[in-house]
Design an enzyme around this catalytic site. Structure first.
Site, PDB file in Angstrom:
ATOM      1  N   PRO A   1       0.834  -1.212   0.000  1.00  0.00           N
ATOM      2  CA  PRO A   1       0.000   0.000   0.000  1.00  0.00           C
ATOM      3  C   PRO A   1       0.868   1.261   0.000  1.00  0.00           C
ATOM      4  O   PRO A   1       1.890   1.330   0.675  1.00  0.00           O
ATOM      5  CB  PRO A   1      -0.790  -0.125   1.303  1.00  0.00           C
ATOM      6  CG  PRO A   1      -0.805  -1.589   1.602  1.00  0.00           C
ATOM      7  CD  PRO A   1       0.509  -2.108   1.112  1.00  0.00           C
ATOM      8  N   GLU A   2       0.440   2.252  -0.778  1.00  0.00           N
ATOM      9  CA  GLU A   2       1.178   3.510  -0.842  1.00  0.00           C
ATOM     10  C   GLU A   2       0.575   4.512   0.142  1.00  0.00           C
ATOM     11  O   GLU A   2      -0.380   4.208   0.858  1.00  0.00           O
ATOM     12  CB  GLU A   2       1.209   4.017  -2.281  1.00  0.00           C
ATOM     13  CG  GLU A   2       1.845   2.982  -3.210  1.00  0.00           C
ATOM     14  CD  GLU A   2       2.277   3.506  -4.559  1.00  0.00           C
ATOM     15  OE1 GLU A   2       2.521   4.723  -4.696  1.00  0.00           O
ATOM     16  OE2 GLU A   2       2.395   2.689  -5.486  1.00  0.00           O
TER      17      GLU A   2
ATOM     18  N   ARG B   1      12.444  -3.671  -7.973  1.00  0.00           N
ATOM     19  CA  ARG B   1      11.057  -3.234  -8.079  1.00  0.00           C
ATOM     20  C   ARG B   1      10.733  -2.970  -9.552  1.00  0.00           C
ATOM     21  O   ARG B   1      11.587  -2.539 -10.322  1.00  0.00           O
ATOM     22  CB  ARG B   1      10.805  -1.953  -7.260  1.00  0.00           C
ATOM     23  CG  ARG B   1      11.152  -2.074  -5.783  1.00  0.00           C
ATOM     24  CD  ARG B   1      10.319  -3.114  -5.057  1.00  0.00           C
ATOM     25  NE  ARG B   1       8.914  -2.794  -5.057  1.00  0.00           N
ATOM     26  CZ  ARG B   1       8.318  -1.994  -4.162  1.00  0.00           C
ATOM     27  NH1 ARG B   1       9.037  -1.415  -3.224  1.00  0.00           N
ATOM     28  NH2 ARG B   1       7.019  -1.786  -4.223  1.00  0.00           N
TER      29      ARG B   1
ATOM     30  N   LYS C   1       4.250   5.658   4.673  1.00  0.00           N
ATOM     31  CA  LYS C   1       3.557   4.373   4.780  1.00  0.00           C
ATOM     32  C   LYS C   1       3.407   3.915   6.221  1.00  0.00           C
ATOM     33  O   LYS C   1       3.090   2.742   6.472  1.00  0.00           O
ATOM     34  CB  LYS C   1       4.314   3.326   3.959  1.00  0.00           C
ATOM     35  CG  LYS C   1       4.418   3.693   2.475  1.00  0.00           C
ATOM     36  CD  LYS C   1       5.227   2.680   1.696  1.00  0.00           C
ATOM     37  CE  LYS C   1       5.369   3.105   0.235  1.00  0.00           C
ATOM     38  NZ  LYS C   1       6.124   2.129  -0.575  1.00  0.00           N
TER      39      LYS C   1
END
Length: 264
Positions: A2-3, A254, A52
């Protein structure tokens, strides 16, 4: 993972549900029993987010700190909760309902010094009113690292993940491999302002949408899932703006996507 917009939405939901009242805190899974015992029965004063990281402040000066990581998730409900299902790390119960936390990377109780240390090691968050983009710029414009890599460093800019990173660089026309030291300050200002706008929209909507209406198949109404992004998860597909095939690579393990023509 989640950002930042998701974590801020979670903080807001928890604050609306529990702030101002005593909270029953338990750890059905058992892995947070000691922390739950410290907070159980205390009044939740306020909730906040930095990047975050979610922070829930209680009236004795202690703070519940949660980082969802890859698999963490909050579930909320009204009334009396059912018996816990699965691995519930933390359960909160109050006058206005309940919340369960599953699978976080971090779940701990911090004292004020611990909270200060957390804020000190995190970068500027585009969603925080006290954020100072010039602090991030001071680090970016001295760095030989790629702009894409710098945006993902939470000690530089907090809350940005692979989606916002890819999309904001496309919207700015900045190549992801461009070194931070080659970025103009005016370009950074535009990136920051766009990040702030897009992430705030994500908080309101509960989803990320970065495309402009003229680049969607349906130009009015809510953007469909297929129309939400310019480059994220669109490798091999034509760019919505120029038609060039969207490129893909791995950067620091990533996913990274970009348009070679729009981001030369």
């Amino acid at each position: 993972m989640p950002e930042g917009h998701t974590v801020r939405r979670d903080a807001r939901r928890l604050g609306e549900r529990f702030a101002g009242s005593p909270v029953v805190v338990s750890s059905p899974q058992g892995r947070f029993e000691d922390g739950a015992a410290l907070l159980d029965g205390r009044t939740l004063v306020a909730t906040d987010a930095h990047g975050k990281h979610l922070l829930a402040d209680f009236d004795d000066g202690r703070t519940l700190h949660v980082h969802l990581g890859l698999y963490g998730k909050w579930t909320t409900g009204d009334g009396v909760p059912e018996a816990p299902r699965g691995q519930v790390r933390v359960r909160l119960e109050g006058e206005r309902g309940w919340a369960d936390l599953r699978g976080p990377t971090a779940c701990e109780v911090l004292d004020p010094a611990g909270v200060d240390a957390l804020h000190a090691r995190l970068g500027e968050d585009p969603l925080r009113p006290d954020a100072d983009p010039t602090v991030a710029w001071a680090r970016i414009h001295r760095s030989r690292s790629s702009t894409a890599g710098l945006l993902m460093q939470q000690e530089v800019v907090a809350g940005v993940g692979v989606v916002y990173r890819a999309e904001v660089l496309f919207r700015a026309g900045v190549n992801p491999y461009r070194p931070g030291r080659e970025l103009e300050e005016s370009e950074w200002t535009a990136l920051w302002e766009d990040l702030s706008t897009l992430m705030a929209a994500g908080v309101r909507a509960g989803r990320i949408v970065t495309t402009r209406p003229e680049h969607r198949s349906r130009r009015t109404g809510r953007a469909t899932r297929a129309d939400s992004f310019y480059v994220y998860r669109r490798q091999g597909q034509p760019c919505r703006v120029c038609g060039t095939e969207i490129a893909y690579a791995q950067l620091a393990q990533r996913n990274l996507t970009w348009c070679p023509s729009c981001q030369p």
